[in-house]
Design a protein around this motif. Structure first.
Motif, mmCIF file in Angstrom:
data_model
loop_
_atom_site.group_PDB
_atom_site.id
_atom_site.type_symbol
_atom_site.label_atom_id
_atom_site.label_comp_id
_atom_site.label_asym_id
_atom_site.label_seq_id
_atom_site.Cartn_x
_atom_site.Cartn_y
_atom_site.Cartn_z
ATOM 1 N N GLY A 114 46.988 36.581 33.705
ATOM 2 C CA GLY A 114 46.529 35.852 32.530
ATOM 3 C C GLY A 114 47.638 35.159 31.785
ATOM 4 O O GLY A 114 47.488 34.810 30.610
ATOM 5 N N THR A 115 48.773 34.909 32.472
ATOM 6 C CA THR A 115 49.941 34.325 31.812
ATOM 7 C C THR A 115 50.124 32.830 32.052
ATOM 8 O O THR A 115 51.063 32.231 31.533
ATOM 9 N N GLY A 116 49.251 32.222 32.848
ATOM 10 C CA GLY A 116 49.373 30.793 33.127
ATOM 11 C C GLY A 116 48.200 30.325 33.953
ATOM 12 O O GLY A 116 47.390 31.143 34.420
ATOM 13 N N PRO A 117 48.069 29.024 34.144
ATOM 14 C CA PRO A 117 46.900 28.509 34.854
ATOM 15 C C PRO A 117 46.847 28.864 36.331
ATOM 16 O O PRO A 117 45.773 28.975 36.907
ATOM 17 N N THR A 118 48.022 29.056 36.956
ATOM 18 C CA THR A 118 48.027 29.292 38.396
ATOM 19 C C THR A 118 47.547 30.688 38.760
ATOM 20 O O THR A 118 46.873 30.874 39.776
ATOM 21 N N ASP A 119 47.869 31.706 37.940
ATOM 22 C CA ASP A 119 47.537 33.060 38.385
ATOM 23 C C ASP A 119 46.039 33.337 38.332
ATOM 24 O O ASP A 119 45.567 34.283 38.971
ATOM 25 N N PHE A 120 45.264 32.507 37.617
ATOM 26 C CA PHE A 120 43.811 32.668 37.705
ATOM 27 C C PHE A 120 43.359 32.469 39.145
ATOM 28 O O PHE A 120 42.398 33.086 39.604
ATOM 29 N N GLY A 121 44.073 31.598 39.866
ATOM 30 C CA GLY A 121 43.741 31.366 41.270
ATOM 31 C C GLY A 121 43.866 32.619 42.117
ATOM 32 O O GLY A 121 43.170 32.765 43.125
ATOM 33 N N SER A 122 44.749 33.546 41.733
ATOM 34 C CA SER A 122 44.861 34.814 42.460
ATOM 35 C C SER A 122 43.550 35.570 42.394
ATOM 36 O O SER A 122 43.037 36.060 43.407
ATOM 37 N N ALA A 123 43.007 35.684 41.176
ATOM 38 C CA ALA A 123 41.735 36.384 40.995
ATOM 39 C C ALA A 123 40.599 35.630 41.671
ATOM 40 O O ALA A 123 39.733 36.230 42.317
ATOM 41 N N ALA A 124 40.597 34.304 41.534
ATOM 42 C CA ALA A 124 39.527 33.507 42.132
ATOM 43 C C ALA A 124 39.547 33.596 43.654
ATOM 44 O O ALA A 124 38.495 33.648 44.298
ATOM 45 N N ARG A 125 40.753 33.634 44.243
ATOM 46 C CA ARG A 125 40.844 33.720 45.697
ATOM 47 C C ARG A 125 40.342 35.082 46.187
ATOM 48 O O ARG A 125 39.623 35.161 47.197
ATOM 49 N N ILE A 126 40.677 36.161 45.482
ATOM 50 C CA ILE A 126 40.191 37.475 45.883
ATOM 51 C C ILE A 126 38.689 37.584 45.625
ATOM 52 O O ILE A 126 37.951 38.169 46.429
ATOM 53 N N TYR A 127 38.224 37.005 44.531
ATOM 54 C CA TYR A 127 36.782 36.952 44.254
ATOM 55 C C TYR A 127 36.063 36.268 45.413
ATOM 56 O O TYR A 127 35.062 36.772 45.946
ATOM 57 N N TRP A 128 36.574 35.097 45.827
ATOM 58 C CA TRP A 128 35.984 34.360 46.961
ATOM 59 C C TRP A 128 36.010 35.203 48.228
ATOM 60 O O TRP A 128 35.043 35.212 49.001
ATOM 61 N N THR A 129 37.092 35.946 48.437
ATOM 62 C CA THR A 129 37.202 36.796 49.624
ATOM 63 C C THR A 129 36.099 37.845 49.639
ATOM 64 O O THR A 129 35.470 38.082 50.683
ATOM 65 N N PHE A 130 35.847 38.480 48.510
ATOM 66 C CA PHE A 130 34.751 39.446 48.443
ATOM 67 C C PHE A 130 33.420 38.764 48.754
ATOM 68 O O PHE A 130 32.569 39.307 49.476
ATOM 69 N N LYS A 131 33.209 37.574 48.203
ATOM 70 C CA LYS A 131 31.961 36.845 48.455
ATOM 71 C C LYS A 131 31.837 36.467 49.929
ATOM 72 O O LYS A 131 30.736 36.533 50.505
ATOM 73 N N VAL A 132 32.945 36.070 50.548
ATOM 74 C CA VAL A 132 32.936 35.743 51.973
ATOM 75 C C VAL A 132 32.509 36.959 52.795
ATOM 76 O O VAL A 132 31.839 36.830 53.820
ATOM 77 N N LEU A 133 32.886 38.143 52.315
ATOM 78 C CA LEU A 133 32.513 39.383 52.994
ATOM 79 C C LEU A 133 31.121 39.864 52.590
ATOM 80 O O LEU A 133 30.719 40.980 52.938
ATOM 81 N N SER A 134 30.379 39.017 51.853
ATOM 82 C CA SER A 134 29.013 39.315 51.398
ATOM 83 C C SER A 134 28.960 40.467 50.394
ATOM 84 O O SER A 134 27.943 41.151 50.272
ATOM 85 N N HIS A 135 30.045 40.653 49.661
ATOM 86 C CA HIS A 135 30.071 41.636 48.575
ATOM 87 C C HIS A 135 29.908 40.864 47.267
ATOM 88 O O HIS A 135 30.841 40.222 46.794
ATOM 89 N N ASP A 136 28.723 40.914 46.689
ATOM 90 C CA ASP A 136 28.394 40.066 45.549
ATOM 91 C C ASP A 136 28.722 40.676 44.196
ATOM 92 O O ASP A 136 28.799 39.951 43.193
ATOM 93 N N GLU A 137 28.889 41.988 44.135
ATOM 94 C CA GLU A 137 29.156 42.642 42.848
ATOM 95 C C GLU A 137 30.648 42.572 42.531
ATOM 96 O O GLU A 137 31.402 43.525 42.730
ATOM 97 N N VAL A 138 31.067 41.410 42.047
ATOM 98 C CA VAL A 138 32.472 41.162 41.763
ATOM 99 C C VAL A 138 32.574 40.217 40.576
ATOM 100 O O VAL A 138 31.707 39.354 40.378
ATOM 101 N N ALA A 139 33.610 40.401 39.762
ATOM 102 C CA ALA A 139 33.810 39.579 38.573
ATOM 103 C C ALA A 139 35.301 39.404 38.328
ATOM 104 O O ALA A 139 36.139 40.106 38.902
ATOM 105 N N ILE A 140 35.637 38.446 37.451
ATOM 106 C CA ILE A 140 37.014 38.213 37.023
ATOM 107 C C ILE A 140 37.104 38.500 35.530
ATOM 108 O O ILE A 140 36.224 38.108 34.760
ATOM 109 N N LEU A 141 38.180 39.175 35.117
ATOM 110 C CA LEU A 141 38.410 39.416 33.701
ATOM 111 C C LEU A 141 38.979 38.160 33.069
ATOM 112 O O LEU A 141 40.084 37.724 33.413
#
Length: 321
Positions: A114-141
């Motif tokens: 949460g310290t800059g615009p780029t690190d949100f992409g870390s959470a978004a990429r892992i979020y997408w990875t869970f979705k790719v694996l069909s795991h839908d119960e996931v969120a970003i803080l």
């Protein structure tokens, strides 16, 4: 239509009981209300990305009960055929996620720095990875760990907390992944290609170290990922109030199939998250190989901006200013 009314409820404190159905973006207050709920896992993914820190930063201060996995080092992405940032095989991700003690019935809240615009992409990429694996119960803080601190909530310290390894099974959702062949087909079909990089990359004035040439994919629209995040000296938050205006300014049609890309599939994860999970686009894929993979073959077309103008010129191959 934007999910603004739904998200407004997620971004403020709420007394609604947690029922295992989480919104894509949750507030520190919401998470604080549900800490300790059975089946809720808080996953801290801070890394060297955008001064995000590492395990030592987690050990110095973290959300109570959260577990830790380094986004950059623990296997969330891999280098394959000379292309960095690729999605690892399902079996590798199953071992990684199961090894963290996350099972198929768990809800995961991902915490970036949460310290800059780029690190949100870390959470978004892992979020997408869970979705790719069909795991839908996931969120970003929203606001990440900096947002948690900004809210004045309790902070723990000490060595990383561990959960017992479990069996995690992923089912690949190929509709969320775009290969190079898919991008070629999308261009031919006139589908939307969205370049999530800053404008200098899009125009070809700046080039990623791992890319073979500057420029962007012909007919792509520019929707810079960092424009969705706002923050000064405090936490960086996703600015949901400006999503619709930015999408309209970019000329994007929510009804059209869309592919998000950047250099290595990191920044593009933010655009994918915003378009798919916040704006409600029905058909959005992420090109994880992005420009690093696209430029491996110099026969693939690129465009660059003509110097001094915003107009993009077709370079009929590898473009140069």
């Amino acid at each position: 239509m934007l999910r603004s009314l739904i998200l407004a409820g997620a971004l403020v404190a709420t007394s609604q009981a947690y029922a295992g159905n989480v919104e894509p973006l949750v507030s520190p207050e919401w998470l604080n209300d549900h800490l300790g709920d059975e089946g809720l896992v808080v996953l801290d993914v801070r890394s060297s990305v955008d001064d995000g820190g590492d395990r030592s930063d987690y050990e110095a201060a973290h959300i109570p009960g959260s577990i830790y996995s380094n986004y950059s080092e623990d296997g969330w992405r891999e280098t394959r055929d000379g292309v960095v940032g690729m999605l690892p095989p399902v079996s590798s991700l199953e071992r990684l996620i199961g090894g963290l003690g996350i099972g198929n019935d768990d809800t995961v809240v991902i915490v970036p720095a949460g310290t800059g615009p780029t690190d949100f992409g870390s959470a978004a990429r892992i979020y997408w990875t869970f979705k790719v694996l069909s795991h839908d119960e996931v969120a970003i803080l929203d606001g990440g760990f900096a947002g948690w601190q900004e809210a004045g909530l309790e902070v723990a310290s000490g060595e990383a907390e561990y959960r017992d390894p479990v069996r995690f099974e992923g089912k690949l959702d190929e509709s969320l992944i775009a290969t190079t062949d898919d991008v070629v087909a999308a261009r031919e079909a006139g589908e939307q290609l969205v370049d999530a990089r800053p404008q200098d990359f899009f125009a070809g004035r700046t080039q990623a170290p791992d890319a073979k040439a500057p420029g962007t994919i012909p007919d792509a629209l520019n929707l810079p990922n960092q424009d969705f995040l706002s923050g000064d000296d405090g936490a960086w938050h996703l600015n949901t109030a400006e999503v619709e205006a930015r999408i309209q300014a970019a000329g994007l049609d929510p009804s059209q199939p869309t592919v998000s890309f950047c250099n290595t599939g990191h920044w593009a994860s933010t655009d994918w998250f915003v378009l798919s999970e916040i704006a409600g686009f029905d058909n959005v894929a992420l090109y994880d190989g992005s420009m690093v993979e696209w430029t491996q073959d110099d026969s693939r077309p690129l465009v660059v901006a003509k110097k001094g103008l915003g107009k993009i010129l077709d370079a009929l191959g590898v473009g140069k200013e």
